[in-house]
Design a protein around this motif. Structure first.
Motif, PDB file in Angstrom:
ATOM      1  N   MET A 232      -4.569  -3.832   1.589  1.00 61.29           N
ATOM      2  CA  MET A 232      -4.280  -2.932   0.322  1.00 61.29           C
ATOM      3  C   MET A 232      -5.564  -1.941   0.031  1.00 61.29           C
ATOM      4  O   MET A 232      -5.393  -0.907  -0.433  1.00 61.29           O
ATOM      5  CB  MET A 232      -3.944  -4.048  -0.974  1.00 61.29           C
ATOM      6  CG  MET A 232      -2.522  -4.308  -0.803  1.00 61.29           C
ATOM      7  SD  MET A 232      -2.279  -5.392  -2.275  1.00 61.29           S
ATOM      8  CE  MET A 232      -2.542  -4.065  -3.628  1.00 61.29           C
TER       9      MET A 232
ATOM     10  N   GLN B 239      -5.395  -4.990  -9.772  1.00 61.40           N
ATOM     11  CA  GLN B 239      -4.342  -5.221  -9.342  1.00 61.40           C
ATOM     12  C   GLN B 239      -4.641  -6.101  -7.829  1.00 61.40           C
ATOM     13  O   GLN B 239      -4.052  -7.007  -7.601  1.00 61.40           O
ATOM     14  CB  GLN B 239      -3.384  -4.186  -9.013  1.00 61.40           C
ATOM     15  CG  GLN B 239      -2.936  -3.648 -10.357  1.00 61.40           C
ATOM     16  CD  GLN B 239      -2.218  -2.272 -10.224  1.00 61.40           C
ATOM     17  OE1 GLN B 239      -2.436  -1.373  -9.325  1.00 61.40           O
ATOM     18  NE2 GLN B 239      -1.295  -1.929 -11.124  1.00 61.40           N
ATOM     19  N   VAL B 240      -5.561  -5.594  -7.118  1.00 65.51           N
ATOM     20  CA  VAL B 240      -5.736  -6.277  -5.880  1.00 65.51           C
ATOM     21  C   VAL B 240      -6.639  -7.402  -6.230  1.00 65.51           C
ATOM     22  O   VAL B 240      -6.288  -8.349  -5.471  1.00 65.51           O
ATOM     23  CB  VAL B 240      -6.853  -5.198  -4.942  1.00 65.51           C
ATOM     24  CG1 VAL B 240      -7.192  -5.984  -3.782  1.00 65.51           C
ATOM     25  CG2 VAL B 240      -5.987  -3.916  -4.676  1.00 65.51           C
TER      26      VAL B 240
ATOM     27  N   GLN C 233       3.869   2.714  -3.655  1.00 61.61           N
ATOM     28  CA  GLN C 233       3.556   3.505  -4.806  1.00 61.61           C
ATOM     29  C   GLN C 233       2.669   4.709  -4.179  1.00 61.61           C
ATOM     30  O   GLN C 233       1.841   4.700  -3.403  1.00 61.61           O
ATOM     31  CB  GLN C 233       3.077   2.930  -5.616  1.00 61.61           C
ATOM     32  CG  GLN C 233       1.670   2.207  -5.718  1.00 61.61           C
ATOM     33  CD  GLN C 233       1.237   1.447  -7.103  1.00 61.61           C
ATOM     34  OE1 GLN C 233       2.040   1.104  -7.889  1.00 61.61           O
ATOM     35  NE2 GLN C 233      -0.227   1.411  -7.121  1.00 61.61           N
TER      36      GLN C 233
ATOM     37  N   ARG D 163       0.868  -1.069   0.055  1.00 61.99           N
ATOM     38  CA  ARG D 163      -0.103   0.147  -0.060  1.00 61.99           C
ATOM     39  C   ARG D 163       0.897   1.269   0.003  1.00 61.99           C
ATOM     40  O   ARG D 163       0.662   2.102  -0.684  1.00 61.99           O
ATOM     41  CB  ARG D 163      -0.655   0.009   1.212  1.00 61.99           C
ATOM     42  CG  ARG D 163      -1.931   1.095   1.224  1.00 61.99           C
ATOM     43  CD  ARG D 163      -2.995   0.970   2.332  1.00 61.99           C
ATOM     44  NE  ARG D 163      -2.288   1.572   3.467  1.00 61.99           N
ATOM     45  CZ  ARG D 163      -2.225   1.079   4.604  1.00 61.99           C
ATOM     46  NH1 ARG D 163      -2.847  -0.225   4.971  1.00 61.99           N
ATOM     47  NH2 ARG D 163      -1.447   1.754   5.569  1.00 61.99           N
TER      48      ARG D 163
ATOM     49  N   TRP E 224      -3.495   1.376  -5.598  1.00 58.33           N
ATOM     50  CA  TRP E 224      -3.634   0.244  -6.601  1.00 58.33           C
ATOM     51  C   TRP E 224      -5.215   0.032  -6.953  1.00 58.33           C
ATOM     52  O   TRP E 224      -6.170   0.259  -6.232  1.00 58.33           O
ATOM     53  CB  TRP E 224      -3.200  -1.056  -5.632  1.00 58.33           C
ATOM     54  CG  TRP E 224      -2.030  -1.182  -4.894  1.00 58.33           C
ATOM     55  CD1 TRP E 224      -1.420  -0.406  -3.882  1.00 58.33           C
ATOM     56  CD2 TRP E 224      -0.508  -1.532  -5.746  1.00 58.33           C
ATOM     57  NE1 TRP E 224      -0.281  -0.715  -3.792  1.00 58.33           N
ATOM     58  CE2 TRP E 224       0.082  -1.463  -4.753  1.00 58.33           C
ATOM     59  CE3 TRP E 224      -0.680  -2.618  -6.824  1.00 58.33           C
ATOM     60  CZ2 TRP E 224       1.624  -2.107  -5.065  1.00 58.33           C
ATOM     61  CZ3 TRP E 224       0.424  -2.879  -7.119  1.00 58.33           C
ATOM     62  CH2 TRP E 224       1.827  -2.651  -6.184  1.00 58.33           C
ATOM     63  N   THR E 225      -5.133  -0.384  -8.229  1.00 54.36           N
ATOM     64  CA  THR E 225      -6.335  -0.515  -8.957  1.00 54.36           C
ATOM     65  C   THR E 225      -7.001  -1.764  -8.384  1.00 54.36           C
ATOM     66  O   THR E 225      -6.462  -2.790  -7.978  1.00 54.36           O
ATOM     67  CB  THR E 225      -6.181  -0.568 -10.390  1.00 54.36           C
ATOM     68  OG1 THR E 225      -5.339  -1.851 -10.816  1.00 54.36           O
ATOM     69  CG2 THR E 225      -5.486   0.560 -10.966  1.00 54.36           C
TER      70      THR E 225
END
Length: 475
Positions: free
Chosen positions: A250, A44-45, A36, A33, A40-41
């Motif tokens: 996340m 992606q998760v 970046q 988390r 996160w999209t």
């Protein structure tokens, strides 16, 4: 000495791996988390959560064959008088613990008043109103009764009845009671209906005697086969829990915001769950059995960690049954008490819904009369029984509790930020109560279960049966 250590490691390896999965998932989620700047999209998760989803699917695939075969095998192998006593003890225990959980939650939220202090933090925050299903309390209770008697058993494995209100063209000023309604089917297993069918089928096979033995043996064999498959699946649980927890962490935007804005509410629910799990349940268990439950709770560590990781009492049920079997709980008790408990016994959910409803009323500065508090307690109890044993199912029944107090359903958004985490803790308490209930019923029924076993052999001396009963009921 080395042999003792090796035995300890062998017995606790799975539990330690599962705990490591929870801790490792939390750490990985926090690292990713913060790795970046951009969030996160969802895709992606989803990629990260995919192995955990596969684990959940494997567990859920075991539920229906294990549930039906376990209940039928357990009831069919008991005589009718004993099955009545086991059912009565189970229901009394579950009803008592649920009522105690609701009362404890109401006392804590009225005493601590977390909503009053949280209102200032939310003064400038805007919320996105979710699409929440309009529901009446009486509809939810009637749906609960309808689902006890499914019209189609095959359909009950994939859907359960739900009353849906049809929004009129001009809904403003029209009370919900005057809206048209229709019965629809929600895409989730009707566990209540399958349990009722299993109980009735088990009773009928028990009454048939020798003629019912072949079918009874079939279900007992199916139950044993499902437990073997379950033992294979649970060795994947550390990996599955690792990915489920890391993906959930996340998705959380900020732990600081979570603790800062909803900290007191979060701590109120957590305090209630802790006091109920290690206080109320322990007292009830001690009063009934004259033994402390902490040794039993320690042996349930694998079950509790899995419940926390999956946030689903239904998904945890196969592991719960297998663990209790290893602990020496009579399989006839386990295979009846646990499925029923996973369906109707939701202590943590009942406590959470009572606290959440009064928290929102405090947040909106709406005073509640004594009658309204009583209504919240009754509705929270009924809602917890109707809640499905799946992750965050309590949010659906939460709407029913809010309707009782006259609060808008969209106020559910106030607690969404922490619900995913609280859901895991309350599921853990739900499963712990189910397991302690099975252990308690087993201890109270020890002498009767022994008599049934001896009578089945048709060669026991009556004086020996009395002595066995005395020995096995001595706690």
């Amino acid at each position: 000495m080395p042999r003792h250590k090796e035995s300890f490691l062998a017995k606790n390896l799975l539990t330690m791996l599962t705990v490591a999965g929870v801790l490792g998932g939390t750490i990985l989620g926090c690292v990713l988390r913060n790795a970046q700047q951009e969030p996160w999209t969802p895709r992606q998760v989803m990629y990260l959560q995919f192995p955990g989803d596969i684990f959940l699917r494997m567990l859920k695939a075991l539920i229906i064959p294990l549930l039906v075969s376990s209940v039928i095998g357990a009831i069919g192998s008991l005589d009718l008088s004993l099955s009545k006593k086991i059912a009565a003890r189970s229901i009394i225990f579950y009803a008592t613990t649920t009522v105690c959980a609701v009362i404890l939650g109401i006392i804590l939220v009225i005493t601590i008043r977390p909503g009053t202090s949280a209102a200032a933090d939310y003064a400038d925050v805007k919320y996105t109103k979710p699409a929440v299903r309009q529901v009446l309390t009486q509809d939810t209770l009637l749906d609960l009764i309808r689902n006890l008697f499914p019209p189609n058993l095959v359909h009950a494995t994939i859907a359960q009845t739900q009353t849906k209100l049809i929004v009129p063209e001009n809904a403003t000023g029209i009370p919900l009671e005057n809206w048209k309604f229709v019965e629809v089917y929600e895409g989730t297993t009707n566990v209540l209906g399958l349990v009722v069918f299993g109980v009735v089928m088990g009773i009928s096979l028990g009454m048939m005697g020798e003629r019912g033995k072949p079918l009874l043996v079939f279900f007992e064999t199916l139950s044993e086969a499902m437990m073997i498959i379950t033992s294979w699946v649970i060795w994947i649980s550390p990996l599955g829990v690792f990915f489920l927890v890391s993906a959930k962490v996340m998705e959380t935007e900020s732990f600081g915001d979570l603790v800062g804005r909803l900290g007191l509410y979060f701590m109120t629910v957590m305090l209630g769950l802790f006091l109920h799990g290690f206080g109320t349940l322990s007292v009830i268990y001690f009063v009934c059995t004259r033994t402390l439950p902490f040794t039993t709770i320690g042996k349930l560590s694998q079950v509790l960690v899995t419940a926390f990781g999956t946030a689903s009492s239904s998904a945890t049920m196969p592991i719960t049954i297998q663990t209790l079997d290893r602990m020496g709980v009579d399989p006839r008790v386990t295979r009846f008490v646990i499925p029923v408990g996973a369906t109707i016994n939701m202590d943590g959910t009942a406590l959470y819904e009572a606290v959440a409803a009064i928290f929102i009323a405090q947040f909106r500065s709406i005073p509640l009369s004594f009658g309204q508090v009583v209504a919240v307690s009754i509705t929270a109890t009924a809602a917890s029984i109707g809640a499905a044993g799946i992750p965050q199912a309590g949010l659906v029944t939460m709407v029913m509790v809010l309707d009782t107090v006259g609060l808008p359903a969209e106020d559910v958004t106030l607690i969404l930020a922490v619900d995913w985490l609280l859901d895991r803790f309350r599921t853990t308490i739900n499963v712990m109560c189910d397991s302690l209930g099975a252990r308690l019923v087993d201890m109270l029924s020890k002498g009767e279960l022994g008599r049934v076993s001896d009578n089945d052999k048709n060669n026991a001396d009556p004086h020996e049966l009395v002595e066995i009963a005395k020995d096995t009921t001595h706690i």
